[in-house]
Design a protein around this motif. Structure first.
Motif, short mmCIF file in Angstrom:
data_model
loop_
_atom_site.label_atom_id
_atom_site.label_comp_id
_atom_site.label_asym_id
_atom_site.label_seq_id
_atom_site.Cartn_x
_atom_site.Cartn_y
_atom_site.Cartn_z
N GLN A 1 1.07 -1.01 -0.20
CA GLN A 1 0.26 -0.24 -0.12
C GLN A 1 0.88 1.52 0.20
OE1 GLN A 1 -1.96 0.50 3.12
NE2 GLN A 1 -4.04 1.68 2.57
N VAL A 2 0.56 1.99 -0.91
CA VAL A 2 1.45 3.61 -1.13
C VAL A 2 1.22 4.62 0.57
CG1 VAL A 2 1.95 5.43 -1.84
CG2 VAL A 2 1.34 3.85 -3.23
N PRO A 3 2.28 4.65 1.24
CA PRO A 3 1.72 5.36 2.36
C PRO A 3 1.22 6.45 1.97
CG PRO A 3 4.06 5.51 1.50
CD PRO A 3 3.21 4.78 1.22
N VAL A 4 1.53 7.42 0.79
CA VAL A 4 1.04 8.40 0.44
C VAL A 4 0.86 9.31 -0.63
CG1 VAL A 4 1.08 9.74 2.84
CG2 VAL A 4 3.55 10.11 1.04
N VAL A 5 -0.48 9.77 -1.35
CA VAL A 5 -0.29 9.95 -2.46
C VAL A 5 -0.49 11.30 -2.73
CG1 VAL A 5 -2.11 9.54 -4.32
CG2 VAL A 5 -1.67 7.79 -2.84
N GLU A 6 0.06 12.22 -3.15
CA GLU A 6 0.49 13.50 -3.50
C GLU A 6 -0.60 13.28 -4.97
OE1 GLU A 6 4.91 12.51 -2.78
OE2 GLU A 6 3.11 11.40 -4.54
N SER A 7 -0.77 15.22 -5.27
CA SER A 7 -2.31 15.23 -6.23
C SER A 7 -1.91 16.89 -6.43
CB SER A 7 -2.92 15.03 -6.24
OG SER A 7 -4.09 15.46 -5.19
N GLY A 8 -2.33 17.59 -7.93
CA GLY A 8 -2.25 19.31 -7.65
C GLY A 8 -1.18 19.74 -8.00
N GLY A 9 -0.50 18.79 -9.12
CA GLY A 9 0.58 19.81 -9.35
C GLY A 9 0.36 20.18 -10.65
N GLY A 10 1.11 20.20 -11.56
CA GLY A 10 0.42 20.97 -12.62
C GLY A 10 1.58 22.32 -13.94
N LEU A 11 1.10 22.62 -14.89
CA LEU A 11 2.00 24.05 -15.24
C LEU A 11 1.14 25.20 -14.73
CD1 LEU A 11 3.64 25.29 -17.24
CD2 LEU A 11 2.06 24.72 -18.87
N VAL A 12 1.43 26.37 -14.36
CA VAL A 12 1.82 27.68 -13.95
C VAL A 12 2.51 28.92 -14.13
CG1 VAL A 12 2.25 27.49 -11.83
CG2 VAL A 12 0.21 28.92 -11.92
N LEU A 20 -1.12 22.18 -3.75
CA LEU A 20 -0.89 20.41 -3.73
C LEU A 20 -1.92 19.63 -2.37
CD1 LEU A 20 2.77 19.86 -4.14
CD2 LEU A 20 1.23 20.36 -5.98
N SER A 21 -2.17 18.32 -2.54
CA SER A 21 -2.73 17.33 -1.32
C SER A 21 -1.70 16.50 -0.88
CB SER A 21 -3.77 16.95 -2.00
OG SER A 21 -4.19 18.69 -2.26
N CYS A 22 -1.86 15.36 -0.31
CA CYS A 22 -1.02 14.59 0.20
C CYS A 22 -1.92 13.73 0.95
CB CYS A 22 0.12 15.23 0.88
SG CYS A 22 0.82 13.57 2.29
N GLU A 23 -2.40 13.10 0.63
CA GLU A 23 -3.49 11.54 1.04
C GLU A 23 -2.92 10.86 1.97
OE1 GLU A 23 -7.11 10.91 -1.47
OE2 GLU A 23 -7.99 9.81 0.87
N ALA A 24 -2.99 11.00 3.17
CA ALA A 24 -2.11 9.60 3.75
C ALA A 24 -2.72 8.18 3.25
CB ALA A 24 -2.31 9.86 5.04
N SER A 25 -2.45 7.56 3.48
CA SER A 25 -2.88 6.14 4.07
C SER A 25 -4.40 5.49 4.96
CB SER A 25 -2.00 4.69 3.11
OG SER A 25 -1.23 4.52 4.48
N GLY A 26 -4.36 4.16 5.04
CA GLY A 26 -4.87 4.08 6.89
C GLY A 26 -4.37 3.80 8.13
N SER A 27 -3.59 3.53 7.10
CA SER A 27 -2.60 3.44 8.04
C SER A 27 -1.54 4.72 8.85
CB SER A 27 -1.46 1.80 7.64
OG SER A 27 -0.27 3.04 6.48
N ILE A 28 -1.92 5.02 8.40
CA ILE A 28 -1.16 6.47 8.87
C ILE A 28 -1.57 7.58 9.33
CG2 ILE A 28 1.02 8.33 8.01
CD1 ILE A 28 2.47 6.33 5.96
N PHE A 29 -2.00 7.81 10.44
CA PHE A 29 -2.34 9.13 11.14
C PHE A 29 -1.84 10.35 11.24
CE2 PHE A 29 -5.79 6.66 11.62
CZ PHE A 29 -5.11 5.24 12.02
N ILE A 30 -1.90 11.27 9.90
CA ILE A 30 -1.38 12.49 9.93
C ILE A 30 -1.15 13.16 11.50
CG2 ILE A 30 -1.08 12.77 7.62
CD1 ILE A 30 -2.96 15.13 7.93
N ARG A 31 -2.29 13.24 12.24
CA ARG A 31 -1.89 13.82 13.52
C ARG A 31 -1.40 13.40 14.21
NH1 ARG A 31 -8.44 12.59 15.57
NH2 ARG A 31 -8.81 12.36 13.17
N PHE A 32 -0.86 12.27 14.64
CA PHE A 32 0.03 11.67 15.03
C PHE A 32 1.51 12.08 14.81
CE2 PHE A 32 -2.45 11.16 18.15
CZ PHE A 32 -4.27 10.06 17.25
#
Length: 116
Positions: A1-12, A20-32
């Motif tokens: 399982q990928v630990p985190v997935v980034e999105s939101g990049g592009g040409l500007v 940019l967004s970084c969504e963590a997998s269910g096994s990683i709790f960003i609050r901790f």
């Protein structure tokens, strides 16, 4: 399982903004855990751009202070990097790190290109 997935990049265009967004997998709790954003430009080493501790403290590289802001949404288990007043030298692949320096894993990266 990928630990985190980034999105939101592009040409500007210079002076523009991206979030940019970084969504963590269910096994990683960003609050901790500290979460970080790094970037790597062609021919250069990966560098730390911004970090947020489990307590909410933030730190930034001198090159992005006042232009970038890191934040998190614990309910969505997602970390964000708001990038304003972008410059051509911000062009790089941006990586999200779970834990310090990827101790809990890295994402695949998202390309940010700043060009007119």
């Amino acid at each position: 399982q990928v630990p985190v997935v980034e999105s939101g990049g592009g040409l500007v265009q210079p002076g523009g903004s991206l979030r940019l967004s970084c969504e963590a997998s269910g096994s990683i709790f960003i609050r901790f855990n500290p979460m970080e954003w790094y970037r790597q430009a062609p021919g250069k080493q990966r560098e730390l751009v911004a970090s947020i501790s489990s307590g909410g403290s933030t730190n930034y590289a001198d090159s992005v202070k006042g232009r970038f802001a890191i934040s998190r949404d614990n309910a969505k288990n997602t970390v964000y990097l708001q990038m304003d007043r972008l410059k051509p030298e911000d062009t790089a692949v941006y990586y999200c790190s779970a834990g310090n320096a990827g101790s809990l894993g890295w994402g695949q990266g998202t390309q940010v290109t700043v060009s007119s």
